[in-house]
Write an enzyme that holds these catalytic residues in place. Structure first.
Site, PDB file in Angstrom:
ATOM      1  N   LYS A  13      -2.994 -13.848 -89.353  1.00 58.66           N
ATOM      2  CA  LYS A  13      -3.849 -14.828 -89.217  1.00 58.66           C
ATOM      3  C   LYS A  13      -4.932 -14.566 -87.920  1.00 58.66           C
ATOM      4  O   LYS A  13      -6.107 -14.547 -88.267  1.00 58.66           O
ATOM      5  CB  LYS A  13      -3.226 -16.276 -88.902  1.00 58.66           C
ATOM      6  CG  LYS A  13      -2.302 -16.841 -89.832  1.00 58.66           C
ATOM      7  CD  LYS A  13      -1.579 -18.261 -89.560  1.00 58.66           C
ATOM      8  CE  LYS A  13      -0.960 -18.247 -88.410  1.00 58.66           C
ATOM      9  NZ  LYS A  13       0.383 -17.653 -88.306  1.00 58.66           N
ATOM     10  N   ARG A  86       0.154 -27.487 -87.933  1.00 59.30           N
ATOM     11  CA  ARG A  86       1.500 -26.566 -88.263  1.00 59.30           C
ATOM     12  C   ARG A  86       2.234 -28.031 -88.682  1.00 59.30           C
ATOM     13  O   ARG A  86       3.635 -27.431 -88.843  1.00 59.30           O
ATOM     14  CB  ARG A  86       2.053 -26.124 -86.834  1.00 59.30           C
ATOM     15  CG  ARG A  86       1.650 -24.568 -87.005  1.00 59.30           C
ATOM     16  CD  ARG A  86       2.085 -24.111 -85.595  1.00 59.30           C
ATOM     17  NE  ARG A  86       2.580 -22.811 -85.304  1.00 59.30           N
ATOM     18  CZ  ARG A  86       2.009 -21.852 -84.808  1.00 59.30           C
ATOM     19  NH1 ARG A  86       0.676 -21.784 -84.457  1.00 59.30           N
ATOM     20  NH2 ARG A  86       2.342 -20.330 -84.934  1.00 59.30           N
ATOM     21  N   ARG A 120       4.345  -5.084 -82.339  1.00 56.67           N
ATOM     22  CA  ARG A 120       3.072  -5.978 -81.727  1.00 56.67           C
ATOM     23  C   ARG A 120       2.852  -5.843 -80.367  1.00 56.67           C
ATOM     24  O   ARG A 120       3.694  -6.012 -79.540  1.00 56.67           O
ATOM     25  CB  ARG A 120       2.816  -7.059 -82.074  1.00 56.67           C
ATOM     26  CG  ARG A 120       1.632  -8.106 -81.980  1.00 56.67           C
ATOM     27  CD  ARG A 120       1.354  -9.133 -83.018  1.00 56.67           C
ATOM     28  NE  ARG A 120       1.916 -10.476 -82.474  1.00 56.67           N
ATOM     29  CZ  ARG A 120       2.185 -11.606 -83.032  1.00 56.67           C
ATOM     30  NH1 ARG A 120       1.347 -11.561 -84.125  1.00 56.67           N
ATOM     31  NH2 ARG A 120       2.938 -12.628 -82.538  1.00 56.67           N
ATOM     32  N   ARG A 151       4.113 -10.125 -76.296  1.00 58.89           N
ATOM     33  CA  ARG A 151       4.399 -11.576 -75.678  1.00 58.89           C
ATOM     34  C   ARG A 151       5.905 -11.884 -75.741  1.00 58.89           C
ATOM     35  O   ARG A 151       6.703 -11.245 -76.187  1.00 58.89           O
ATOM     36  CB  ARG A 151       3.844 -12.303 -77.057  1.00 58.89           C
ATOM     37  CG  ARG A 151       2.548 -12.559 -77.226  1.00 58.89           C
ATOM     38  CD  ARG A 151       1.797 -12.995 -78.386  1.00 58.89           C
ATOM     39  NE  ARG A 151       2.456 -14.053 -78.925  1.00 58.89           N
ATOM     40  CZ  ARG A 151       2.070 -14.742 -80.231  1.00 58.89           C
ATOM     41  NH1 ARG A 151       0.990 -14.394 -80.457  1.00 58.89           N
ATOM     42  NH2 ARG A 151       2.912 -15.755 -80.405  1.00 58.89           N
ATOM     43  N   ARG A 162      11.048 -18.686 -85.257  1.00 60.42           N
ATOM     44  CA  ARG A 162       9.587 -19.065 -85.506  1.00 60.42           C
ATOM     45  C   ARG A 162       9.557 -19.313 -87.250  1.00 60.42           C
ATOM     46  O   ARG A 162       8.795 -20.327 -87.550  1.00 60.42           O
ATOM     47  CB  ARG A 162       8.760 -18.272 -84.971  1.00 60.42           C
ATOM     48  CG  ARG A 162       8.686 -18.512 -83.301  1.00 60.42           C
ATOM     49  CD  ARG A 162       7.775 -17.496 -82.597  1.00 60.42           C
ATOM     50  NE  ARG A 162       6.623 -16.957 -82.882  1.00 60.42           N
ATOM     51  CZ  ARG A 162       5.982 -15.861 -82.523  1.00 60.42           C
ATOM     52  NH1 ARG A 162       6.615 -14.952 -82.087  1.00 60.42           N
ATOM     53  NH2 ARG A 162       4.734 -15.665 -82.953  1.00 60.42           N
TER      54      ARG A 162
END
Ligand code: AMP
Length: 205
Positions: A13, A86, A120, A151, A162
């Site tokens: 996204k 969300r 990532r 992160r 998640r």
């Protein structure tokens, strides 16, 4: 034109959103980025949000809705909502303040997401989202030479959580927006540039 990017964490996204916002001159509104900015600035909101984010849980609706409402007061032109709404409560709140023209649902599987997110890297300086495969073993940002970081919530355990939270609390939004006739579902496992082109041609119609 107002657009929502829906999809589990790691569906692309943010990366695709950054490209699409340029092509269509949209404001890229990412609630995840807004929360990370609050955390970096050590605000009260940031400190409160960190507990939820690190555990892979959603930040409470009233906090998120308040933050988005504040942002929209000064926003001009079309908006690309990334990671918001969300929950159904967030979608209902958004309905009161904006009309949604298109929802792009980026579909993918949990194992693809785990692999993608665990490799990532983020740039502290320019915010670029990178993958170790693109970095050739280097640990500086290829865009701006900034420092890269992982992160805190980008680890396998939290990513699986998640994803489960997404399926339980966010996936019902597909049905919510399908009833309004504005959803296009795309497979998020294709190369990023191909998906970006597909989305661009949908939005250009
Ligand atoms: P993201 O960068 O979109 O993956 O968001 C990172 C984390 O921020 C999520 O796992 C949530 O804990 C929190 N977050 C971001 N957007 C929302 C939202 N719309 N509602 C609740 N929590 C959110």
């Amino acid at each position: 034109m107002n657009v929502i990017f829906l999809g589990p964490p790691g569906a692309g996204k943010g990366t695709i959103g950054a490209k699409i916002k340029e092509r269509f001159s949209l404001l890229h509104l990412s609630t995840g980025d807004m929360l990370r900015a609050e955390m970096q600035e050590h605000t009260e909101l940031g400190a409160m949000a960190k507990g939820y984010i690190d555990e892979g849980k959603l930040v409470p609706d009233d906090v998120i809705i308040g933050m988005v409402e504040k942002k929209l007061k000064t926003a001009q032109g079309g908006i690309l909502f990334d990671g918001f709404p969300r929950t159904v409560a967030q979608a209902e709140a958004l309905d009161k303040i904006a009309t949604i023209d298109q929802v792009i649902n980026l579909a993918t599987e949990v194992d693809v997401v785990v692999k993608r997110i665990c490799s990532r890297r983020m740039c502290r300086k320019c915010g670029a989202v990178l993958n170790t495969a693109m970095l050739d073993g280097k640990d500086i940002c290829p865009v701006c030479d900034g420092e890269l970081y992982v992160r805190d919530d980008d680890n396998e355990e939290t990513v699986r959580k998640r994803f489960a939270v997404y399926e339980e609390q966010t996936a019902p939004l597909i049905d919510y927006y399908e009833k309004k006739g504005v959803v296009t579902t795309l497979q998020a496992d294709a190369p990023i540039d191909d998906i970006t082109d597909q989305i661009a041609s949908i939005l250009a119609k």
